[in-house]
Design an enzyme around this catalytic site. Structure first.
Site, PDB file in Angstrom:
ATOM      1  N   CYS A  55       0.845  -1.204   0.000  1.00 31.51           N
ATOM      2  CA  CYS A  55       0.000   0.000   0.000  1.00 31.51           C
ATOM      3  C   CYS A  55       0.878   1.251   0.000  1.00 31.51           C
ATOM      4  CB  CYS A  55      -0.923   0.008   1.208  1.00 31.51           C
ATOM      5  SG  CYS A  55      -2.050   1.417   1.229  1.00 31.51           S
ATOM      6  N   LYS A  86       1.931  -9.542  -0.191  1.00 31.17           N
ATOM      7  CA  LYS A  86       1.752  -8.705  -1.382  1.00 31.17           C
ATOM      8  C   LYS A  86       2.757  -7.557  -1.328  1.00 31.17           C
ATOM      9  CE  LYS A  86      -1.861  -6.353  -4.060  1.00 31.17           C
ATOM     10  NZ  LYS A  86      -1.300  -4.991  -4.169  1.00 31.17           N
ATOM     11  N   GLY A  98      -0.198  -5.570 -12.462  1.00 34.33           N
ATOM     12  CA  GLY A  98       0.061  -4.289 -13.110  1.00 34.33           C
ATOM     13  C   GLY A  98      -0.351  -4.244 -14.559  1.00 34.33           C
ATOM     14  N   ASP A  99      -1.373  -3.433 -14.862  1.00 37.99           N
ATOM     15  CA  ASP A  99      -1.781  -3.095 -16.237  1.00 37.99           C
ATOM     16  C   ASP A  99      -2.441  -4.238 -16.999  1.00 37.99           C
ATOM     17  OD1 ASP A  99      -0.576  -0.636 -15.709  1.00 37.99           O
ATOM     18  OD2 ASP A  99       1.334  -1.272 -16.562  1.00 37.99           O
TER      19      ASP A  99
END
Length: 675
Positions: A406, A446, A519-520
């Protein structure tokens, strides 16, 4: 000629004289969701300062851009209740224990006379022919002047699923589970057969903490024997390490055998005496769980005895703040998500018995593999939280995820989230202790690639997470904390990290742990090319799932789905249904569902139908120019005006109350008050 980074929409769908719409700031989307009073309303300057289009459009100053970008902080969503309320006991068909002393209303007949008319929830087949709301047409259901009598043709989503509606007479879909006697007296209906069937299937939500456990947490009397023992071990090793070194003399001690299991102790060897190593040194030497804790209450679970996570080839929905609630997770499961994780919860709030925090661990039986995500910076608080989760919800949680990614300041400045990336020894203590407290429940981690740009460090400690810290799965988001979403994810670096982990596993014959990238990922082609090129076991879907929840269907079927507007509307109907069964079918529950449905639509409107694109696959960071859809509904679903999101919600939840308003999280959307 459209600028670079613009979605290539076919010319026949483009609207004239309109620049590309601004993409909401996803950095700001990760910010605080606290509803501080007075923080959500925009200033008068902001309300008047809207973008012009065409030749009159001028360049914005830096001040204007800053005022419009980012998030509306301090949004506040008050509960909307019935004007005439009813005692919960009476509403459920029972008798109030407090009798006349109860402060709530017991006049059932008077309540029913003043109660708003029943709402009507549409069936799936009705979605194909539902009229599309027109801007300005706020009264979608056209039932504002109807009689308050219950509509016996309506369907209550809660009753339809379980055979019993816990909201009783307060339900806004009361006609679905009420009957009237010859004398005109209303009686609640229960479907005993459906209730038994529902109980046998376990169709209700699970992971509800007991009142007794919550009271113990709030009074700080909840016992934590494992966490306490672990804390004493840490203190003992630190104290021993601070003592003066004894004079050298040859003695025999046992050192762990690197080839044995993490809990094993090797053959004795002769070495000079040393001060008792700290936990940091134990981790550095890869002793695993070989040192016995002080006053350990039970035999610890060996790492080899933990549940093994066979997640290769499975789809994984990322934990998402605010929008990753249970109804949204159910929607993604219906589209093919295999692994789901609850929203990030703060360890200290769990230990304080927070009702809001404990609501984050609710799980629906349709979630095949479900985990809880924790954030924190203190070893003891995270280990204690893991221990209470194992005790209270151990049978219905498949894994616990530690958030080390985060990036928001509120979390980072407390030493939590991505701040742990620069404190690997503390990270090791936390994961190691959580693994001990959770027993056979696996711990997953994570991560981001690092904290600062150009200083990636995940490759240095990722190979240690499994064999040394007892982590059972790793997820790596391919950006640093500093980057947030300003650059594309670095999949080359993700591959480097995967290779480092696999190399150590091969060299030391270690068990293989799953690694997911992130990611993406916005299409089936993105997903499978990332898996093939980087060697990950899968890709965690986050923003891609928010914008197009059906991405899991695309991934599993290896195709790009040109989903129609009516098919998308059916998904919205399902979300509303799941929201009502979770938040409730009374007035407060209906408008909580409306609020979170609008939150979901604040992402879904960003989807550009692939049938309108010149080039496939679509890219997540492309900005869409102003366009019209292939029909009125597709055009409406692409609207970035939050008033249109409210109108869409009214198709399933009835007219929004005058006292209710929705403030979008992103300032780039319209933020006028809703009617």
């Amino acid at each position: 000629m459209l600028p670079a980074g613009t979605a290539q929409v076919k010319a026949e769908f483009l609207l004239p004289l309109n620049p590309p719409t601004s993409v909401p700031d996803d950095d700001a989307a990760e910010g605080s969701t606290s509803h501080v009073r007075g923080g959500g309303a925009p200033s008068e300057d902001q309300q008047e300062d809207t973008r012009s289009t065409g030749p009159a459009r001028g360049k914005w100053t830096k001040e204007k851009k800053k005022a419009q970008s980012g998030m509306n902080k301090g949004r506040r969503f008050g509960k909307v209740r019935d004007e005439v309320d009813l005692c919960y006991r009476v509403a459920s068909g029972g008798i109030c224990d407090f009798g006349d002393k109860c402060r709530n209303n017991h006049d059932l007949a008077g309540y029913l006379a003043a109660k708003p008319p029943d709402l009507r929830f549409p069936e799936p087949e009705e979605v194909q022919s539902m009229p599309v709301p027109v801007i300005g047409q706020m009264d979608v259901d056209g039932d504002a002047e109807a009689s308050a009598a219950s509509d016996l043709k309506t369907i209550c989503p809660v009753f339809a699923e379980t055979g019993d509606c816990r909201f009783g007479f307060r339900c806004r879909y009361l006609g679905g589970h009420v009957r009237y006697t010859d004398a005109g007296v209303a009686e609640l209906v229960k479907d005993e057969e459906k209730m038994a069937y529902s109980a046998a299937l376990g169709s209700g939500e699970v992971n509800r903490i007991t009142n007794d456990a919550q009271k113990l947490l709030r009074s700080k009397k909840y016992p934590f024997p494992i966490a306490t023992a672990y804390q004493k071990e840490l203190e003992a090793t630190d104290a021993a390490n601070s003592k003066p070194k004894p004079k050298p003399s040859a003695i025999v001690i046992s050192e762990p055998d690197q080839d044995q299991d993490m809990d094993g102790v090797g053959a004795p060897v002769e070495v000079p005496p040393q001060p008792k190593p700290s936990v940091d040194e134990l981790i550095e030497k890869r002793t695993g769980d070989s040192v016995a804790p002080v006053d350990a209450p039970d035999a610890r679970t060996r790492f080899s005895e933990k549940k093994r996570l066979d997640w290769a080839g499975k789809t994984y929905l990322a934990p998402l703040t605010t929008v990753g609630n249970l109804p949204f997770r159910r929607l993604c499961v219906s589209y093919g998500a295999d692994i789901t994780c609850g929203e990030m919860g703060l360890a200290n709030s769990f230990l304080a018995g927070s009702k809001e925090e404990w609501s984050l661990v609710r799980r629906h039986p349709s979630e095949k593999t479900f985990g809880v995500q924790l954030a924190g910076s203190k070893v003891l608080s995270l280990v204690s939280t893991a221990e209470v989760l194992a005790k209270e919800c151990g049978n219905t949680i498949d894994f616990v995820d530690l958030n080390c990614g985060c990036p928001i300041d509120l979390v980072f400045k407390t030493g939590s989230g991505s701040a742990l990336l620069d404190n690997v020894n503390r990270l090791g203590k936390i994961v190691f202790g959580m693994s001990r407290a959770l027993g056979e429940i696996p711990v997953t981690v994570k991560l981001r690639t690092g904290v600062k740009d150009g200083k990636n460090n995940a490759h240095k400690f990722m190979p240690r997470l499994g064999p040394e810290f007892n982590a059972s799965c790793i997820t790596l988001h391919g950006r640093t904390r500093q980057q947030r979403y300003t650059k594309l994810a670095d999949w080359d670096y993700i591959k480097e990290c995967v290779d480092a982990v696999r190399a150590r596993e091969a060299d030391e014959d270690l068990p293989r742990i799953p690694i997911f990238g992130g990611g993406d990922c916005f299409s089936s082609q993105d997903y499978w090319s990332c898996v093939e090129q980087s060697g990950v076991d899968g890709v965690m879907a986050a923003r891609g799932a928010l914008i197009k929840p059906w991405i899991f269907t695309e991934i599993k079927e290896h195709r790009e789905w040109d989903i129609s507007a009516r098919e998308r509307l059916e998904g919205i109907r399902r979300y509303a249904e799941y929201g009502l069964t979770h938040f409730g079918t009374d007035t407060a529950g209906v408008n909580s569902t409306r609020r979170y449905l609008c939150e979901a639509l604040s992402f879904q409107y960003r989807y550009v139908p692939i049938g309108l694109l010149e080039r496939l696959p679509a890219r997540i960071n492309d900005r869409a120019p102003a366009f019209r859809g292939r029909d009125e509904l597709e055009t409406l679903l692409a609207s970035g005006d939050s008033r249109d999101w409210v109108r869409i919600s009214e198709m399933f939840l009835g007219r929004a109350p005058e006292a209710w308003s929705f403030t979008p999280k992103h300032k780039s959307n319209a933020y006028e008050s809703q009617g």
